[in-house]
Structure formats: C-alpha cells, structure tokens
Design an enzyme around this catalytic site. Structure first.
Site, PDB file in Angstrom:
ATOM      1  N   ALA A  14     -11.965 -39.886 -36.359  1.00 19.66           N
ATOM      2  CA  ALA A  14     -12.418 -40.564 -35.151  1.00 19.66           C
ATOM      3  C   ALA A  14     -12.134 -39.382 -33.909  1.00 19.66           C
ATOM      4  O   ALA A  14     -12.999 -39.566 -32.833  1.00 19.66           O
ATOM      5  CB  ALA A  14     -11.287 -41.503 -35.054  1.00 19.66           C
ATOM      6  N   GLN A  22      -2.094 -50.792 -35.822  1.00 22.90           N
ATOM      7  CA  GLN A  22      -2.388 -51.805 -36.827  1.00 22.90           C
ATOM      8  C   GLN A  22      -1.267 -52.663 -36.757  1.00 22.90           C
ATOM      9  O   GLN A  22      -0.224 -52.543 -36.291  1.00 22.90           O
ATOM     10  CB  GLN A  22      -2.500 -51.044 -38.244  1.00 22.90           C
ATOM     11  CG  GLN A  22      -2.668 -51.734 -39.253  1.00 22.90           C
ATOM     12  CD  GLN A  22      -3.903 -52.380 -39.510  1.00 22.90           C
ATOM     13  OE1 GLN A  22      -4.227 -53.462 -38.798  1.00 22.90           O
ATOM     14  NE2 GLN A  22      -4.687 -51.708 -40.223  1.00 22.90           N
ATOM     15  N   GLU A  33      -8.146 -59.643 -29.926  1.00 22.48           N
ATOM     16  CA  GLU A  33      -9.209 -59.041 -30.609  1.00 22.48           C
ATOM     17  C   GLU A  33      -9.857 -60.130 -31.547  1.00 22.48           C
ATOM     18  O   GLU A  33      -9.268 -61.080 -31.766  1.00 22.48           O
ATOM     19  CB  GLU A  33      -8.715 -58.002 -31.840  1.00 22.48           C
ATOM     20  CG  GLU A  33      -9.720 -57.581 -32.777  1.00 22.48           C
ATOM     21  CD  GLU A  33      -9.252 -56.678 -34.130  1.00 22.48           C
ATOM     22  OE1 GLU A  33      -8.955 -55.567 -33.922  1.00 22.48           O
ATOM     23  OE2 GLU A  33      -9.257 -57.521 -34.964  1.00 22.48           O
TER      24      GLU A  33
END
Ligand code: FAD
Length: 293
Positions: free
Chosen positions: A122, A174, A15
């Site tokens: 989402a 996460q 990322e």
C-alpha cells in the site's frame, strides 16, 4: 475545581460496501438515506478485488454518497491487481466527481491470481497518488492484532510507519473485540513515531454467520465475555443481535472515554446498527466538554 483538559472531539464514520445484487442495490439506497440523517464525519465505500469493476461498484456508490447525499466520501482503492495506468484513471474519475479522500490499500491476494506487479504494498500506492494528485487526502489500513502476512508486530509497525511517511494522513484499524489490544497498539505506534490519528474500527457482531466466521478465522482475539455471548445466544438470533450491539456500544463508550481520535463503524450495510449506536452514544460525540476548541 479541576482544570479543563483540552480534548479533541472524536469522530464517528461508517463503512459500507457496494452490493452485488439488484435487491442489494435498492436496499443500500434506503440504508444510506437513514445514515444521512446521522451526519457522519464521512462514509467509506469498500472495493472488492473479486468484483473487478470499480467504476460500476465503488466509484458509482461513492458518487451517490458524495454528490447526491452530500456526505464526505472516502473511496477504498486496493491496488495489487491494478496497473499504474488504471490507478491514474481511477484517481481522475474520483477527482472529477469531487471525491478527494482515498483509503489506499494493497488488497487481499487471491488464490490463483498473480498480482499485476505495479503496486506490491500500500505504501507504494500512497507514494504514487501523492505524486500524481497531491491534493488527495490519503488514509491507510492498520492492524492492532498484526497483519496476517507479517512475521511480528515490530515489522508490521515498522512498515506502517513507512506508509505514514509516504503520505497517509489517517489510519483506520481492522476491527477488534478487546479494547486493550487497541490501546497497546496505539502506544506502540506512538513509540514508533506514528503521530497520525488512528480511527478504531468497531464491528457489531449481530448474527450467527458473522460469529461463525469470527470463530473460524482465528484473526481476532475473542475475550471471555464475548465468547460467553456467542455460546449462550448462538441459536437465539434476537438475543444474539441485542447482546452483540450492546457489546459494541460498550467498546465505543470505553474507547471514546479514553480519548481516541474516532470510531469507524463497520455497518455491514445495516442502518439499524448505525442507528442503534448513534441513538445510544450520540451525546458522547457531541459532549459540551469539547466545545471550547
Ligand atoms: P500493506 O500496508 O501493504 O501491508 C500488507 C502486508 O505487507 C503487511 O503484513 C505489512 O506489514 C507488509 N509490508 C508492508 N510494506 C512492506 C515492505 N516494504 N516490505 C515487506 N513487507 C511489507 N481489502 C479490499 O480488498 N478492499 C477493501 O475495501 C478493504 N478495506 C479495508 C479497510 C480497512 C480499514 C482494513 C483494515 C482493511 C481493508 N481491506 C480491504 C483488507 C486489506 O486489503 C488486507 O488486509 C490486505 O491484506 C492488506 O492491505 P494493506 O493495505 O493493509 O497492505
């Protein structure tokens, strides 16, 4: 001799985030050149609700990764502050650039800025994109330590299942520091009928600012072993970085050995972090034990 167990090769992806300064812009090009040589499965590009100019940030950087470096790119799309029309426009732009991987997100709700109202969760965005552009491959975020808005893990996983059923083909977690938290979460997802691959998010904690944010946020369980590193090397940046990298590497060795689908490394735009992990763990991702697939 024991029978060979068929295992799927784990993936390694990164990322990055779009910088918001000129210096950062120049640095990210160097960082990406270094990441390119590592041939990641994909690079994901974050999108901040605070920046509000997705064309100049996430789309521009995703275009560079996909079309200049030729690395598969996943664009993050938080939709809480976007209208349906704006989402259609983003999807059209990505489509034209040949970027068909999306991390569909609600995004964080900012203080004093009411949501637009078109996408509350989402999963609504996932439904919408699946209808509008069914050829997009959609991923979603998940939280081994429970999303902070959720009353409990049962509810959180129930809604995660809805997100997967809406069309998420991959989940990315996460970051966490205790692998047992991840294994427990993975098992609960399987029991809830979630059978999409789950990539484990790993973030090497390599400086004091990161460490302090971690300690004050309260969102991540801090194992005793990790707390000892912070206590001992808080004021020694080099030792803290080395110990933080070694800790993350240890996590990765354990996760890959346990047979997880893949690692998503939060690089924080530090190519050294990715290079360290890649150099130390490359053989685990390319081991001949996976060759017979
Ligand atoms: P959702 O999946 O919508 O979940 C949010 C909360 O709502 C959860 O508590 C969930 O249990 C609950 N919920 C879901 N559906 C329902 C329902 N039907 N009824 C009631 N409750 C429901 N943020 C950014 O702004 N930009 C980024 O680039 C970014 N990248 C990220 C990448 C990863 C891998 C992760 C893990 C997070 C990222 N985030 C990013 C942060 C994320 O946007 C926040 O955590 C946000 O608060 C939640 O987004 P979500 O997509 O997970 O939300």
């Amino acid at each position: 001799m024991s029978e060979t167990i068929q295992q799927k090769r784990p993936t390694l992806s990164y990322e990055i985030f779009p910088p918001n300064t000129q210096v950062g812009d120049e640095k990210i090009i160097t960082v990406l050149d270094e990441l390119k040589s590592l041939k990641p499965e994909f690079i994901s590009v974050t999108c901040s609700n605070k920046q509000r100019n997705i064309e100049e940030t996430t789309i521009k950087l995703s275009n560079y990764v996909q079309n200049t470096l030729h690395i598969p790119t996943k664009a993050h799309l938080p939709a809480i502050y976007l209208s349906k029309e704006q989402v259609r426009s983003v999807i059209d732009q990505l489509d034209q650039l040949g970027i068909h991987k999306l991390l569909a997100l609600r995004g964080d709700i900012l203080e004093d800025l009411p949501p637009v109202g078109d996408f509350k969760y989402a999963s609504e965005l996932v439904h919408f994109v699946k209808d509008y552009a069914p050829h997009f491959q959609i991923s979603g975020a998940c939280y081994p330590e429970v999303h902070p808005d959720s009353p409990n893990q049962l509810q959180d996983i129930k809604f995660l299942k809805e997100k997967v059923d809406a069309g998420c083909e991959l989940l990315v977690t996460q970051f966490f520091l205790d692998n047992n938290v991840f294994y427990d979460f993975q098992e609960k997802c399987a029991l809830a009928g979630i059978d999409t691959p789950i990539l484990a998010g790993v973030m090497p904690i390599i400086n004091r600012n990161q460490a302090l944010r971690l300690l004050t946020s309260n969102a991540t369980a801090i194992p005793r072993k990790f707390k000892a590193i912070l206590d001992k090397y808080e004021h020694d940046p080099v030792a803290l970085r080395d110990a933080g990298l070694a800790y993350a590497l240890n996590q990765i060795v354990d996760l890959v050995t346990e047979g997880i689908s893949g690692i998503h490394l939060y690089t924080m735009n530090q190519s050294n972090t990715a290079l360290y992990i890649e150099n130390a763990a490359r053989s685990l991702f390319s081991s001949p034990i996976y060759e017979s697939q």
